[in-house]
Design a protein around this motif. Sequence first.
Motif, PDB file in Angstrom:
ATOM      1  N   PRO A 178      -8.429 -10.975-124.477  1.00 41.71           N
ATOM      2  CA  PRO A 178      -6.931 -11.331-124.051  1.00 41.71           C
ATOM      3  C   PRO A 178      -6.109  -9.986-123.500  1.00 41.71           C
ATOM      4  N   LEU A 179      -6.360  -8.896-124.267  1.00 41.92           N
ATOM      5  CA  LEU A 179      -5.671  -7.802-123.986  1.00 41.92           C
ATOM      6  C   LEU A 179      -6.212  -7.077-122.595  1.00 41.92           C
TER       7      LEU A 179
ATOM      8  N   ALA B 120      -3.962  -6.458-119.266  1.00 39.80           N
ATOM      9  CA  ALA B 120      -3.411  -5.030-118.689  1.00 39.80           C
ATOM     10  C   ALA B 120      -3.893  -5.124-117.238  1.00 39.80           C
ATOM     11  N   LEU B 121      -4.830  -6.255-116.594  1.00 39.31           N
ATOM     12  CA  LEU B 121      -4.957  -6.387-115.223  1.00 39.31           C
ATOM     13  C   LEU B 121      -3.563  -6.502-114.582  1.00 39.31           C
TER      14      LEU B 121
ATOM     15  N   ASN C 267       1.784  -2.254-123.129  1.00 38.43           N
ATOM     16  CA  ASN C 267       3.205  -2.182-122.860  1.00 38.43           C
ATOM     17  C   ASN C 267       3.734  -1.041-122.228  1.00 38.43           C
ATOM     18  N   LEU C 268       3.168   0.072-122.492  1.00 39.21           N
ATOM     19  CA  LEU C 268       3.669   1.219-121.619  1.00 39.21           C
ATOM     20  C   LEU C 268       3.082   1.281-120.173  1.00 39.21           C
ATOM     21  N   ALA C 269       1.968   0.461-120.046  1.00 42.65           N
ATOM     22  CA  ALA C 269       1.625   0.292-118.440  1.00 42.65           C
ATOM     23  C   ALA C 269       2.579  -0.683-117.804  1.00 42.65           C
ATOM     24  N   ASP C 270       3.087  -1.649-118.833  1.00 43.04           N
ATOM     25  CA  ASP C 270       4.153  -2.533-118.123  1.00 43.04           C
ATOM     26  C   ASP C 270       5.436  -1.760-117.676  1.00 43.04           C
TER      27      ASP C 270
ATOM     28  N   ALA D 200      -2.758   1.386-118.570  1.00 46.82           N
ATOM     29  CA  ALA D 200      -3.540   0.017-118.195  1.00 46.82           C
ATOM     30  C   ALA D 200      -4.897   0.275-118.529  1.00 46.82           C
ATOM     31  N   VAL D 201      -5.429   1.504-118.056  1.00 49.16           N
ATOM     32  CA  VAL D 201      -6.945   1.842-117.969  1.00 49.16           C
ATOM     33  C   VAL D 201      -7.295   1.906-119.608  1.00 49.16           C
TER      34      VAL D 201
END
Length: 330
Positions: free
Chosen positions: A249-250, A254-255, A217-220, A235-236
Motif C-alpha cells: 500500500p505504501l 508513493a506513486l 508524506n515528505l514527497a507529498d 517518493a523513491v
Amino acid sequence: MREQSGAPPAATLPHYLQLGVACVRLSDYPAGEQALARALEVARVAGDQPAQAEALSWLSVVALSVGRVDDAEQLLAEALVLARPLGGATLARVLIHVTNHEWQGGKLDEAAQHAEEVRRLAQQLGDVSQEIAATRALGVVSGLRREFDESRRYFETCLGLARQIGDRFQESSSESNLGATKQYAGDFAGAVVHYLAAFEADEELGMISRMALNAHNLADAYATLGQLDESRRYAVECVRLAGQIGAVPLQLAALVPLAEVLVKQGQPDRALTLLGLARHHPSTPKQKEVGINELLAVIQLTPEQIEAGLAAGAQLELAAVVAEVLAGQW
C-alpha cells in the motif's frame, strides 16, 4: 524460534507474543506474523483469551500493512469478540487497533467512539502510552474532518505526554501527526519540519515502515511546494523502504506524488500511467483517492486521452513499475 527444552507450551506464550509485537514494530512482518501465529496457537491450546485477542489484533496490523484488508477485518472481528467481555487492558489494546482500522477505512464516527472508549479505559488503568495512542486517533479523526485546530491540540497533547514519559516512539508519531495536520491546513512548509523530525527519529529507532510513511508524506508536501527534486527523492525512498517490508500500500501511495511531479514537469501522459496503476490496484490506500482525483482534475488533456492513459496504467504490473522507479526511470 525454538521452545526451550522441557518447557510446557504455555510457558513460551509471552516469548512468542513479545517477539511478534517487536518484529511488527520493526516492520519485519514475516517474522512477526510467524511469531504471532505461534502465540495464537499456544494461547488457544492454553485457553488464554487475553493472549488470543492480543495476538489476533497484532496479526491484523500485519495483514493491513501488506495490503490484506479482508484478512485484517476478520482478525479484528475475532479479537473484539474475545476482548469485549474481558474489558480492561485487553479491550483497550484490541480497540485501538480497531480504531485505527476504522479511520483508515473512512469510518470516522465509529473510530471516534472507539478512541474515546480506549482513552477512558487507559485513564482508568493509568496507562499513559495507551492514552497517547487513543488521543492520537482522535486527532487523526479531527484532521480528516478538517477540524484542524482541534486536531493540532490532540497531537500537541500526545507530544507532551510522550516527552513526559520519555517515549521516543510516541514522540515520533506525534511529530508525524502534527505534520499531517499542518499539511491538511495548507501549511506545507510547517508540515515538512515535523515530517523531517519524525523521519529522523524513526531512522534512529530503525522503524522502516514509519520511515516509509514519512518519506511518502515528505514527497507529498514537497510536490505541493514545487520542490520537485526533493519530492521525487522521497517518493523513491518510500518505494524502496516499503519494498523492504512488503508494504505494497505504501509503494502504491508513493506513486501519487511521483505522478504530481511528472505533471508539473510537463509529462501528463506518464503521470496518467502511474495514476491508472494506483487507482486500479486493490491495495492502494483509500485516503489516496482524493489526491488521485485532484491530480486528474488539473491534467490538461481531453477526457478521452485521460481515460486511455488510466486504462494503460491499470494494465501494468506493480513489480515492474517499482523496479523502474528504483532504477531512476520515473
